[in-house]
Structures are given as structure tokens and as C-alpha cells.
Design a protein around this motif. Sequence first.
Motif, PDB file in Angstrom:
ATOM      1  N   PHE A  68      11.560   1.649  -1.523  1.00  0.00           N
ATOM      2  CA  PHE A  68      10.840   1.605  -2.792  1.00  0.00           C
ATOM      3  C   PHE A  68      11.508   0.630  -3.754  1.00  0.00           C
ATOM      4  CE2 PHE A  68       9.712   2.933  -7.050  1.00  0.00           C
ATOM      5  CZ  PHE A  68       8.362   3.240  -6.948  1.00  0.00           C
ATOM      6  N   LYS A  69      12.824   0.692  -3.850  1.00  0.00           N
ATOM      7  CA  LYS A  69      13.538  -0.180  -4.799  1.00  0.00           C
ATOM      8  C   LYS A  69      13.401  -1.649  -4.406  1.00  0.00           C
ATOM      9  CE  LYS A  69      17.901  -0.920  -7.202  1.00  0.00           C
ATOM     10  NZ  LYS A  69      19.290  -0.465  -7.426  1.00  0.00           N
ATOM     11  N   LYS A  70      13.422  -1.939  -3.119  1.00  0.00           N
ATOM     12  CA  LYS A  70      13.287  -3.324  -2.669  1.00  0.00           C
ATOM     13  C   LYS A  70      11.934  -3.904  -3.072  1.00  0.00           C
ATOM     14  CE  LYS A  70      13.676  -6.279   1.410  1.00  0.00           C
ATOM     15  NZ  LYS A  70      13.937  -6.340   2.873  1.00  0.00           N
ATOM     16  N   ARG A  94       0.833  -1.212   0.000  1.00  0.00           N
ATOM     17  CA  ARG A  94       0.000   0.000   0.000  1.00  0.00           C
ATOM     18  C   ARG A  94       0.862   1.254   0.000  1.00  0.00           C
ATOM     19  NH1 ARG A  94      -2.092   3.624  -1.200  1.00  0.00           N
ATOM     20  NH2 ARG A  94      -4.114   4.545  -0.645  1.00  0.00           N
ATOM     21  N   ILE A  95       1.980   1.222   0.732  1.00  0.00           N
ATOM     22  CA  ILE A  95       2.889   2.373   0.754  1.00  0.00           C
ATOM     23  C   ILE A  95       3.503   2.586  -0.624  1.00  0.00           C
ATOM     24  CG2 ILE A  95       5.032   3.276   1.731  1.00  0.00           C
ATOM     25  CD1 ILE A  95       4.367   1.606   4.280  1.00  0.00           C
ATOM     26  N   VAL A  96       3.946   1.507  -1.253  1.00  0.00           N
ATOM     27  CA  VAL A  96       4.562   1.609  -2.577  1.00  0.00           C
ATOM     28  C   VAL A  96       3.553   2.100  -3.608  1.00  0.00           C
ATOM     29  CG1 VAL A  96       5.604   0.280  -4.464  1.00  0.00           C
ATOM     30  CG2 VAL A  96       6.356  -0.093  -2.118  1.00  0.00           C
ATOM     31  N   SER A 108      16.924   8.693   1.648  1.00  0.00           N
ATOM     32  CA  SER A 108      17.676   7.486   1.293  1.00  0.00           C
ATOM     33  C   SER A 108      16.957   6.220   1.735  1.00  0.00           C
ATOM     34  CB  SER A 108      19.080   7.543   1.908  1.00  0.00           C
ATOM     35  OG  SER A 108      19.006   7.593   3.321  1.00  0.00           O
ATOM     36  N   TYR A 109      16.349   6.249   2.931  1.00  0.00           N
ATOM     37  CA  TYR A 109      15.614   5.083   3.402  1.00  0.00           C
ATOM     38  C   TYR A 109      14.387   4.833   2.531  1.00  0.00           C
ATOM     39  CZ  TYR A 109      12.864   1.944   6.304  1.00  0.00           C
ATOM     40  OH  TYR A 109      12.107   0.887   6.740  1.00  0.00           O
ATOM     41  N   PHE A 110      13.697   5.910   2.151  1.00  0.00           N
ATOM     42  CA  PHE A 110      12.549   5.765   1.260  1.00  0.00           C
ATOM     43  C   PHE A 110      12.959   5.154  -0.072  1.00  0.00           C
ATOM     44  CE2 PHE A 110      10.321   7.844  -2.353  1.00  0.00           C
ATOM     45  CZ  PHE A 110       9.143   7.104  -2.293  1.00  0.00           C
ATOM     46  N   THR A 111      14.083   5.616  -0.638  1.00  0.00           N
ATOM     47  CA  THR A 111      14.559   5.098  -1.921  1.00  0.00           C
ATOM     48  C   THR A 111      14.877   3.611  -1.823  1.00  0.00           C
ATOM     49  OG1 THR A 111      15.439   7.259  -2.585  1.00  0.00           O
ATOM     50  CG2 THR A 111      16.359   5.314  -3.678  1.00  0.00           C
ATOM     51  N   LYS A 112      15.548   3.194  -0.735  1.00  0.00           N
ATOM     52  CA  LYS A 112      15.857   1.769  -0.542  1.00  0.00           C
ATOM     53  C   LYS A 112      14.582   0.950  -0.382  1.00  0.00           C
ATOM     54  CE  LYS A 112      20.349   2.607   1.671  1.00  0.00           C
ATOM     55  NZ  LYS A 112      21.124   2.537   2.943  1.00  0.00           N
ATOM     56  N   ALA A 114       9.671  -2.384  -5.493  1.00  0.00           N
ATOM     57  CA  ALA A 114       9.282  -2.137  -6.889  1.00  0.00           C
ATOM     58  C   ALA A 114      10.340  -2.566  -7.892  1.00  0.00           C
ATOM     59  CB  ALA A 114       8.966  -0.654  -7.082  1.00  0.00           C
ATOM     60  N   GLY A 115      11.573  -2.810  -7.423  1.00  0.00           N
ATOM     61  CA  GLY A 115      12.634  -3.219  -8.337  1.00  0.00           C
ATOM     62  C   GLY A 115      13.291  -2.065  -9.066  1.00  0.00           C
ATOM     63  N   LEU A 116      12.834  -0.852  -8.807  1.00  0.00           N
ATOM     64  CA  LEU A 116      13.381   0.359  -9.402  1.00  0.00           C
ATOM     65  C   LEU A 116      13.494   1.427  -8.331  1.00  0.00           C
ATOM     66  CD1 LEU A 116      11.036   0.594 -12.531  1.00  0.00           C
ATOM     67  CD2 LEU A 116      13.419  -0.113 -12.604  1.00  0.00           C
ATOM     68  N   THR A 117      14.402   2.364  -8.516  1.00  0.00           N
ATOM     69  CA  THR A 117      14.422   3.520  -7.630  1.00  0.00           C
ATOM     70  C   THR A 117      13.252   4.425  -8.005  1.00  0.00           C
ATOM     71  OG1 THR A 117      15.786   4.891  -9.086  1.00  0.00           O
ATOM     72  CG2 THR A 117      16.942   3.419  -7.546  1.00  0.00           C
ATOM     73  N   PRO A 118      12.838   5.321  -7.115  1.00  0.00           N
ATOM     74  CA  PRO A 118      11.766   6.261  -7.486  1.00  0.00           C
ATOM     75  C   PRO A 118      12.076   7.045  -8.755  1.00  0.00           C
ATOM     76  CG  PRO A 118      12.167   6.347  -5.132  1.00  0.00           C
ATOM     77  CD  PRO A 118      13.240   5.478  -5.710  1.00  0.00           C
ATOM     78  N   GLU A 119      13.336   7.494  -8.917  1.00  0.00           N
ATOM     79  CA  GLU A 119      13.711   8.239 -10.112  1.00  0.00           C
ATOM     80  C   GLU A 119      13.576   7.380 -11.371  1.00  0.00           C
ATOM     81  OE1 GLU A 119      15.469   7.971  -7.384  1.00  0.00           O
ATOM     82  OE2 GLU A 119      16.022   9.972  -6.635  1.00  0.00           O
TER      83      GLU A 119
END
Length: 288
Positions: free
Chosen positions: A273-275, A238-240, A267-271, A277-282
Motif C-alpha cells: 500500500f505504501k509503495k 485496483r487493489i489500492v 506487513s506485506y500489505f502495508t508495504k 499510495a505513498g502512505l501507510t494504511p494507518e
Amino acid sequence: MNRKNTIPIIDSCSIDLNNKTTIHIDDLKEYIIKHQDMVFPHKHNFFHFVLFTKGSGEHIIDFNHYNIEPYQIYFMVPGQVHTWNFTGDEEGYVVNFSIDYFQSFLLRTDYLERFSFLQGKIEQLIFVIAEQFRKQSIHILEQISTAKAAGQPEDYIRTLLLQFILFISISTEKDHQEHSTPYNHKIFNSFQQLVEQQFKSTKLPSVYADQLFITPNHLNAICKSYIGQSAGEIIRNRIVLEAKRLLVNRNLNINEIADELQFNDNSYFTKFFKKSAGLTPEEFRKQL
């Protein structure tokens, strides 16, 4: 942070552009022609569902792609992001109705919460109507369309729409309900509602379990029995999802999105999200 800037691209049009009514039913082919300039990621502030009787191409709901097939129906709740990529041969029906459409009509203002396909859960909002239920589904929608065109009383139209929702519920949810207990069903629904209300501020399954007066293990067991995911996975997903919705709005930078979702640092949000979604937010934003 300005709250209005946290909302991605929105379709803020009224349910019915001409009559400003609280319910709108249309022939799908005509609806697509009328709104052909809306083929971009957008939200609605009303309930929206489409029944395809034929067609090809795809529609995208909360970044999940679905290929169209005959008698497929999808339901969307306010706030979900969607767009479509149709090929021009679609036929069927589209219905929009306001959030409070039934509130003055039904004693239970939370009545719609009993229908899983009206809760915005991606695993429950799209399905194909079984052959034995198709004729009656079309018949009820035709009744709604005829009553609307004839200017029949609004309560009569509400009754027809509620009949359609109940009919879809009977035709799609019977098997699932037969294999679940009322207690577990209530716990699972309550958990989903709590997550929807608190996912930004509350990220630990144990906190939700405390609110439901059960153990975390019990909560996990109930969640896995329904959708095969742990309570933690449901919260993280849900967060992602909300992060993806916010990333559609290019006026928001990553720091602002992390702050909106109540992460302590970017940085924690980026990690995180990537974990998931498989991609960084950018990278996700560039992909859009």
C-alpha cells in the motif's frame, strides 16, 4: 470475517425516497438541499451522474479531487466512494438509475458495458461536454424530467435516458474509437472486467494474459495504448483503490483489510500500500 463489515460507509437510500422508482432526475440545486446531510464519504447501489451547468467547489470520487466547471459531467457506478464540497452556486441536473433499469428493456443485458464512462474507470468517468453538444444534452435531460413529472410510460423514459447515454458516447468517445481496433478494444475491456472480478485473488498480469489467450507483452502494449499504464499497474491500482475504500470503514482493522484483499500477512500489505499510495494504511486513515 463478517462480509457486511467489509463495506465502507454506504448510502443505502432508495433511488427516489418518495416513490421508490428505479430512476430519479432532479434539479441539482434542489437535490443538494434535500441531501445536505450526506456530505461524507459514501457509496451508492445505483448508477449516478451529474451535469453541472454552473458552479464552483469540488467533488471527490474514489479519493480523487475535481474542481467544478460549467458543463462538466461525471458518471459513477455502484460501489464507488464519493463526497462533495460545493460552495452553494451549483446548477445542473442529477440522474440516478438502478443497476437493472435496462435489463428488461434490452435484449443484451450487458449493453451498458460498451460505454467506458459507465465502467467506473477513474480516467474515463469525468469530462467536459464540448460546446457544440451542450444544447442537445440539456434538451434530452429536460425531456426526461418532463416525461417523469408527467407520469409518461417507463419505457419512453428509458428510451430518452438511453438516447442521452448514446449521445454522450458519440460526443466523447469518437476520437478514441477512431484510433483503436475493435480487437484491441475488446481485449482491453475484457481485461478490465477480469480485473474487477479477480483482483483480490489474482495479482499477476500473466494469469490474466493466459485467460485472454495473449502474451503478457501483448497485454501490456494494449493497456499502455489506452491509458498509458501497464497491466500490472492497472491491477495494483485496483487493489489500492479497494484498500482505500475499506479504510473508510473504521470498524475494520488493518489485519482484516489485508485478509479481505487476500494478502498473506499484514506487513506485506502495508508495504504494498505504501509503495503505491505513498502512505501507510494507518497514515491514510488518519488523513481521512
